[in-house]
Design a protein around this motif. Structure first.
Motif, mmCIF file in Angstrom:
data_model
loop_
_atom_site.group_PDB
_atom_site.id
_atom_site.type_symbol
_atom_site.label_atom_id
_atom_site.label_comp_id
_atom_site.label_asym_id
_atom_site.label_seq_id
_atom_site.Cartn_x
_atom_site.Cartn_y
_atom_site.Cartn_z
ATOM 1 N N GLY A 366 0.871 -1.146 -0.041
ATOM 2 C CA GLY A 366 -0.169 -0.151 -0.032
ATOM 3 C C GLY A 366 0.935 1.489 0.002
ATOM 4 O O GLY A 366 2.254 1.144 0.162
ATOM 5 N N THR A 367 0.209 2.384 0.228
ATOM 6 C CA THR A 367 1.012 3.772 0.109
ATOM 7 C C THR A 367 1.537 4.005 1.559
ATOM 8 O O THR A 367 2.254 4.856 1.598
ATOM 9 C CB THR A 367 0.203 4.738 -0.437
ATOM 10 O OG1 THR A 367 -1.113 4.659 0.215
ATOM 11 C CG2 THR A 367 0.116 4.664 -2.214
ATOM 12 N N GLU A 368 0.782 3.777 2.535
ATOM 13 C CA GLU A 368 1.002 4.004 3.854
ATOM 14 C C GLU A 368 2.164 3.473 4.331
ATOM 15 O O GLU A 368 2.556 2.373 3.996
ATOM 16 C CB GLU A 368 -0.252 3.750 4.747
ATOM 17 C CG GLU A 368 -0.671 4.895 5.511
ATOM 18 C CD GLU A 368 -1.900 4.264 6.420
ATOM 19 O OE1 GLU A 368 -1.504 4.097 7.786
ATOM 20 O OE2 GLU A 368 -2.813 3.950 6.231
ATOM 21 N N VAL A 369 3.086 4.283 5.224
ATOM 22 C CA VAL A 369 4.212 3.648 5.999
ATOM 23 C C VAL A 369 3.888 3.568 7.307
ATOM 24 O O VAL A 369 3.674 4.501 8.080
ATOM 25 C CB VAL A 369 5.569 4.393 5.636
ATOM 26 C CG1 VAL A 369 6.493 4.012 6.257
ATOM 27 C CG2 VAL A 369 5.725 4.472 4.149
ATOM 28 N N ARG A 370 4.158 2.214 8.084
ATOM 29 C CA ARG A 370 3.675 2.094 9.435
ATOM 30 C C ARG A 370 4.953 1.471 9.857
ATOM 31 O O ARG A 370 5.294 0.506 9.369
ATOM 32 C CB ARG A 370 2.683 1.439 9.740
ATOM 33 C CG ARG A 370 1.560 2.164 10.226
ATOM 34 C CD ARG A 370 0.344 1.520 10.793
ATOM 35 N NE ARG A 370 -0.791 1.777 9.597
ATOM 36 C CZ ARG A 370 -1.792 0.945 9.676
ATOM 37 N NH1 ARG A 370 -1.672 -0.420 9.954
ATOM 38 N NH2 ARG A 370 -2.722 1.274 8.810
ATOM 39 N N ARG A 374 6.125 -0.397 4.374
ATOM 40 C CA ARG A 374 4.911 0.044 3.734
ATOM 41 C C ARG A 374 3.676 -0.838 4.200
ATOM 42 O O ARG A 374 4.068 -2.130 4.235
ATOM 43 C CB ARG A 374 5.098 0.177 2.145
ATOM 44 C CG ARG A 374 5.604 1.383 1.577
ATOM 45 C CD ARG A 374 5.938 1.459 0.318
ATOM 46 N NE ARG A 374 4.777 1.211 -0.541
ATOM 47 C CZ ARG A 374 5.093 1.257 -2.096
ATOM 48 N NH1 ARG A 374 6.365 0.813 -2.428
ATOM 49 N NH2 ARG A 374 4.108 0.932 -2.665
ATOM 50 N N THR A 375 2.721 -0.442 4.398
ATOM 51 C CA THR A 375 1.629 -1.448 4.639
ATOM 52 C C THR A 375 1.205 -2.351 3.483
ATOM 53 O O THR A 375 1.734 -2.072 2.303
ATOM 54 C CB THR A 375 0.151 -0.559 5.002
ATOM 55 O OG1 THR A 375 -0.018 0.421 4.176
ATOM 56 C CG2 THR A 375 0.403 0.197 6.144
ATOM 57 N N GLU A 377 -2.096 -4.287 1.251
ATOM 58 C CA GLU A 377 -3.419 -4.367 1.088
ATOM 59 C C GLU A 377 -3.869 -5.638 0.193
ATOM 60 O O GLU A 377 -2.749 -5.930 -0.574
ATOM 61 C CB GLU A 377 -3.814 -2.897 0.629
ATOM 62 C CG GLU A 377 -3.094 -2.762 -0.930
ATOM 63 C CD GLU A 377 -3.617 -1.149 -1.457
ATOM 64 O OE1 GLU A 377 -3.819 -0.205 -0.642
ATOM 65 O OE2 GLU A 377 -3.472 -1.120 -2.641
#
Ligand SMILES: Cc1cc2nc3c(=O)[nH]c(=O)nc-3n(C[C@H](O)[C@H](O)[C@H](O)COP(=O)(O)OP(=O)(O)OC[C@H]3O[C@@H](n4cnc5c(N)ncnc54)[C@H](O)[C@@H]3O)c2cc1C
Ligand code: SF4
Length: 474
Positions: A366-370, A374-375, A377
């Motif tokens: 995904g686009t989010e970074v945690r 990157r996550t 999906e």
């Protein structure tokens, strides 16, 4: 640079022999052999002796690696054992199961072009062989301080804390609810990675140094935490992190779906002849699906292979390159016959009266970074079903703080991990209580638990006004 520092040009990296797949999967014995003294010396001689040893910095306990490699090159085994124990309370364990590729060996200057020095195998060699040859920690110069600490939890953090304390004349009594010491070393990690006799030998060493164990004692049930606060000068809590992360999947409650640690412990108890034999979970002839990609998942895979499962498939929601666990254990899983499905996320466990399969969906980044990654999906419309007679859920562990923390006003983070002080490392909000290991940092590694146990002991020495000795640097 002297000639010997160029040995790496002539001597390739080597590891002790690994048992062939057929032999190793027929038993729970450790799969790696031991270096001979000559091989250990030759491999140790590959060390470049860099001026600024990155291996030492990357090792969580900051072992004096180049120094003990030199001693082994020169055949000075007992001196190497003495030096190794100055920084590490469980060197024979860390040498076996640290993820060296991410730690010391990953940081070795030779790693990229020539192959890292086999640091882990030499660390294991030093303690195993020194103990066999009669070496024991020398506490003859230690003077009792009259102080006494209660340690709750005989896992790596608790053992390391007790080790440093008794080396400084502080008495240590270690309580554990299990009948044996080791925490997850005994009741978690399978014997093919760490033979249980290694942990029992460590118990004898620690008892020889004066550590007292009160096993089969659950603090809070068999003995009140309050009693420890009243009877001891300080308490070190190292009770681990045991709440299994649930997947929240439909069908997770079906018979045949097993939490990873329940499965591993049942098999270890079976091998050790402990517990109720009816609790043993055998997956012989079953089609097993393991959900997860960490150390625990790899241990479940390889236990199921040894139980003669019909097939073992491990699913992980990220790519192979992003596996959490040790690369060495992943490679061993593949060699032993485990099939991997990468970039697959379980979306449901299937079955009517018991488990019959798992529904998986393909994932992409995904686009989010945690937490630096990157996550992932799910890719819509990619669902597929695979058949299974047993599903092992290995999604990791969350904090499981004992109830007395809240009762005694010991502060926790919102996720349940124990808060510790930056002023006096590993002191909790209760001045007499210290904590370390998985209950403070979350489920992690043996070597980080050892580090925290040692640091906490150091803080208690400061509290008691006892001068730290160079014989046990924390
Ligand atoms: C399956 C598995 C495989 C792993 N493989 C690796 C690996 O290959 N390499 C690696 O570095 N790390 C590995 N780890 C992680 C490592 O084992 C842990 O990080 C480490 O053991 C944590 O040490 P600890 O002392 O904090 O806790 P633990 O080892 O969990 O010990 C805690 C102890 O506290 C005791 N306890 C809890 N509550 C009470 C109470 N109320 N009264 C008395 N006693 C109590 C428990 O019985 C236990 O013995 C693995 C973990 C698992 C689960
Ligand atoms: S303790 Fe672990 S990281 Fe440190 S030298 Fe030993 S194997 Fe490497």
């Amino acid at each position: 640079m002297s000639d010997s520092t160029l040995n790496f040009l002539n001597v390739p990296r080597a590891e002790p022999a690994k048992a062939p797949v057929e032999a190793r999967t027929a038993s729970y014995a450790e799969i790696y052999g031991q270096f001979s003294p000559a091989d250990a010396a030759t491999q140790a001689s590959r060390c470049l002796a860099c001026g600024n040893p990155f291996c030492e910095w990357k090792c969580p306990v900051h072992n004096f690696i180049p120094n003990w490699l030199k001693l082994i090159e020169e055949g000075r085994l007992f001196e190497a054992a003495e030096l190794s124990h100055r920084t590490n309370s469980l060197p024979e364990v860390c040498g076996r199961i640290c993820p060296q590729d991410r730690l010391c060996e990953g940081a070795c200057t030779l790693n990229d072009a020539f192959g890292a020095v086999s640091i882990g195998s030499i660390e294991k060699y030093i303690t195993d062989e020194a103990l066999k040859a009669g070496w024991r920690p020398d506490l003859s110069g230690v003077r009792p301080t009259g102080r006494h600490v209660a340690v709750v939890g005989a896992g790596p953090a608790g053992l390391a804390c007790a080790d440093v304390l008794v080396r400084h004349g502080v008495a240590a009594t270690v309580f554990d609810r299990h009948p044996r010491i080791g925490g997850l070393l005994t009741f978690g990690i399978p014997p093919f990675k760490l033979d249980k006799d290694i942990v029992e030998t460590r118990r004898e060493i620690l008892e020889g140094m004066g550590v007292r164990f009160e096993l089969g004692r659950d603090i809070g049930r068999d003995l009140a935490f309050e009693t420890l606060l009243d009877d001891y000068d300080a308490v070190f809590m190292a009770t681990g992190a045991y709440r299994a992360v649930a997947g929240g999947l439909a069908g997770e409650q079906l018979p045949g779906v097993v939490p990873a640690l329940t499965y591993l412990i049942s098999n270890i108890n079976h091998e050790l002849g402990l517990g109720d034999p009816r609790d043993w979970i055998s997956l012989q002839d079953r089609r097993v699906v393991v959900l997860g990609g960490g150390d625990t998942a790899m241990d479940c895979n390889r236990t199921a292979i040894r139980q003669r499962a019909a097939s073992v498939t491990c699913t992980y929601r990220r790519a192979e390159s992003e596996l959490n666990g040790s690369r060495r254990d992943y490679r061993s899983s593949v060699e032993e016959g485990v099939s991997f499905l990468f970039n697959r996320q379980p979306v449901a466990i299937l079955g009517r009266d018991r488990v019959e399969g798992v529904r998986l969906a393909t994932t992409r980044l995904g686009t989010e970074v945690r937490r630096g990654r990157r996550t992932v999906e799910v890719v819509p419309g990619t669902e597929e079903d695979i058949e299974a007679d047993a599903v092992i859920v290995a999604f990791g562990f969350e904090a499981s703080p004992p109830p007395w923390c809240a009762e005694r006003g010991i502060e926790l983070h919102p996720n349940g991990l124990v808060k510790v002080s930056p002023a006096l490392p590993f002191q909790t909000s209760h001045p007499k209580v210290f904590a370390g290991g998985d209950m403070v940092r979350g489920s992690d590694l043996v070597v980080t638990a050892v580090f925290e146990g040692r640091q906490a002991a150091q803080s208690m020495l400061t509290l008691f006004g006892v001068e730290a000795s160079d014989a046990a640097r924390a």
